[in-house]
Design an enzyme around this catalytic site. Structure first.
Site, mmCIF file in Angstrom:
data_model
loop_
_atom_site.group_PDB
_atom_site.id
_atom_site.type_symbol
_atom_site.label_atom_id
_atom_site.label_comp_id
_atom_site.label_asym_id
_atom_site.label_seq_id
_atom_site.Cartn_x
_atom_site.Cartn_y
_atom_site.Cartn_z
ATOM 1 N N PHE A 23 55.793 65.084 75.493
ATOM 2 C CA PHE A 23 55.271 66.006 76.510
ATOM 3 C C PHE A 23 53.922 65.470 76.958
ATOM 4 O O PHE A 23 53.029 65.261 76.126
ATOM 5 C CB PHE A 23 55.072 67.406 75.900
ATOM 6 C CG PHE A 23 54.399 68.395 76.836
ATOM 7 C CD1 PHE A 23 55.125 69.418 77.418
ATOM 8 C CD2 PHE A 23 53.029 68.310 77.113
ATOM 9 C CE1 PHE A 23 54.504 70.338 78.279
ATOM 10 C CE2 PHE A 23 52.411 69.219 77.977
ATOM 11 C CZ PHE A 23 53.147 70.230 78.553
ATOM 12 N N GLU A 24 53.795 65.252 78.250
ATOM 13 C CA GLU A 24 52.477 64.914 78.784
ATOM 14 C C GLU A 24 52.407 65.507 80.179
ATOM 15 O O GLU A 24 53.372 65.386 80.938
ATOM 16 C CB GLU A 24 52.298 63.396 78.947
ATOM 17 C CG GLU A 24 52.205 62.610 77.660
ATOM 18 C CD GLU A 24 52.005 61.112 77.899
ATOM 19 O OE1 GLU A 24 51.214 60.501 77.175
ATOM 20 O OE2 GLU A 24 52.656 60.563 78.809
ATOM 21 N N ILE A 25 51.317 66.174 80.491
ATOM 22 C CA ILE A 25 51.033 66.502 81.891
ATOM 23 C C ILE A 25 49.718 65.797 82.170
ATOM 24 O O ILE A 25 48.689 66.129 81.568
ATOM 25 C CB ILE A 25 50.916 68.020 82.125
ATOM 26 C CG1 ILE A 25 52.256 68.703 81.799
ATOM 27 C CG2 ILE A 25 50.514 68.304 83.584
ATOM 28 C CD1 ILE A 25 52.260 70.213 81.989
#
Ligand SMILES: Nc1nc2c(ncn2[C@@H]2O[C@H](COP(=O)(O)OP(=O)(O)O)[C@@H](O)[C@H]2O)c(=O)[nH]1
Ligand SMILES: [Mg+2]
Length: 431
Positions: free
Chosen positions: A317-319
């Protein structure tokens, strides 16, 4: 006579001045171009390779054959690939934030953002699980483009099934071979031997996993389909979103001038990265100009850089802002790692690579933990511990399963490094 002499003298002076000017200009051009070349990624396509669609190279034909139905035509992909070789306008910028700042000028407006997913055809069902959750909890309201990347052509079955579930624009891209193969400086037999010796470690015997980690570290952001965007949200197969996300997280990142957002942090297996830390520290010692003031080094090292505590943001998960990776600083860092060979001679993961880079290149207030995004990637959960957040967003996770303050997590190190208070109830969820 005197006038004649002084005219000759004048002519001579002008000649010398012009010659000096030419020499200085040539020299400075030479030194700046060699300086620039240090920062140009090891990109394999020359401009002429892509200048027309006639006489296609095998790589172009491969792209063409595979992606005939892509949203971008081959010409567009080719042009974009060419452009993405060097989208950097100021290659001398050492300050990463200077490089990222133009993204924030869009404040108040809809961010240029997309989801990005690297996935295999065989993971279709797992992918559909993830898509349904992202749609249900976020995308049905916010409708961001979704980009799928693969080292093999996506099948029609995959494309149709995925498109049927996504309410926004979908694009499919093929990864160029150069981004998914052993670079020429890697000793193939040494890499094979490393896989053999590491077979007992998770993914230690896998070559494709290593290509995946190297790709996620150094190449996904170079894919031409990403050129139109400043922000991405990485989504993997078989993840879950436990809560509604009622605000636009991309807009929040942009308007609050954040650069890297995560949900879960964790310790890495030391056996996968025996020399990653020393290789990284050598680079940053030699390039202290890239090191941010007030960075998050404390998150990754408890002895001021002497050793790595193995903490990293879990990168499934990366934003985040793509310009972090596009920056000259990160390109140079990735290049140094890539040449050191640890993606193949060890099993360096993209998570520690991204995390070390973000923690050192960014001022710490640019990094953000999302306690309110209920997230699952097997086997860990990020479940909002704040009861109000939990109920207002219709969460369906178990707070007792929250990983943030458990021993193997790095939540405690993160709060300490940021100098922020842990929530009052944290200890209840630490065992
Ligand atoms: N196209 C493609 N995607 C891959 C490959 N290996 C892994 N991935 C993707 O890369 C991401 C990480 O892989 P995953 O198996 O989930 O690794 P883990 O999360 O570390 O257990 C996922 O999105 C996978 O679908 C591969 O060989 N080809
Ligand atoms: Mg995964």
């Amino acid at each position: 006579m005197a006038i004649f002499l002084s005219k000759r003298l004048l002519r001579f002076t002008i000649l010398v001045a012009v010659s000096l000017f030419v020499i200085i200009t040539l020299n400075s051009h030479e030194s700046s171009s060699s300086y620039v070349s240090n920062f140009i990624p090891s990109f394999q396509f020359s401009n002429s390779d892509w200048s027309s669609s006639e006489g296609l190279s095998p790589e172009e034909q491969r792209l063409n054959a595979a992606e005939g139905k892509s949203d971008l035509s081959l010409d567009e992909q080719a042009k974009a690939l060419q452009d993405s070789a060097d989208p950097v306008t100021d290659l001398a910028t050492t300050d990463v934030m200077e490089f990222i700042r133009p993204s924030f000028e869009n404040k108040g407006k809809r961010p240029k953002a997309c989801y990005v997913t690297l996935v295999r055809n065989s993971e279709l069902n797992s992918m559909l699980n993830s898509i349904r959750k992202v749609e249900q909890r976020f995308n049905k309201q916010f409708k961001y483009d979704w980009i799928f990347l693969n080292d093999e052509p996506f099948t029609d079955e995959f494309k149709n099934a995925v498109q049927a579930e996504i309410s926004s624009t979908v694009k499919f891209g093929l990864i160029p071979t150069e981004h998914w193969s052993l670079p020429e400086w890697i000793d193939e037999s040494r890499a094979t031997e490393a896989r053999f010796k590491m077979a007992h470690i998770i993914y230690g015997g896998s070559e494709s996993y290593r290509h995946m980690c190297r790709f996620q570290s150094g190449f996904f952001w170079r894919h031409p389909l990403l050129d139109d965007y400043d922000w991405y949200w990485r989504v993997e197969p078989d993840i879950n979103l436990y809560c509604d996300i009622k605000y636009d997280v991309f807009q929040w990142m942009q308007d609050n001038e954040k650069v890297y957002g995560f949900t879960i942090s964790i310790h890495e297996y030391l056996d996968t990265i025996p020399t990653l830390w020393e290789t990284s520290m050598k680079f940053f010692n030699e390039h202290s100009e890239y090191v941010a003031d007030n960075n998050l080094m404390k998150f990754i090292s408890e002895d001021n850089g002497a050793t790595y505590n193995l903490c990293h943001f879990w990168s499934n998960f990366e934003i985040a802002n793509l310009n972090l990776w596009r920056s000259p600083a990160y390109r140079a860092y990735f290049d140094a790692l890539d040449h050191a060979g640890g993606f193949f001679y060890e099993r360096w993961g993209d998570a520690p690579v991204h995390s070390i880079a973000a923690s050192i290149l960014l001022p710490k207030d640019r990094i953000h933990y999302f306690p309110n995004i209920g997230y699952h990637h097997p086997p860990y959960d990020n479940c909002p511990l704040d009861n109000l957040v939990y109920s207002e967003n219709n969460c369906d996770c178990k707070q007792d399963n929250d990983f943030t303050f458990r021993g193997y997590s790095c939540g405690r190190q993160y709060y300490a490094a940021q100098g922020i208070e842990k929530p009052p109830y944290w200890e209840k969820y630490s065992h």
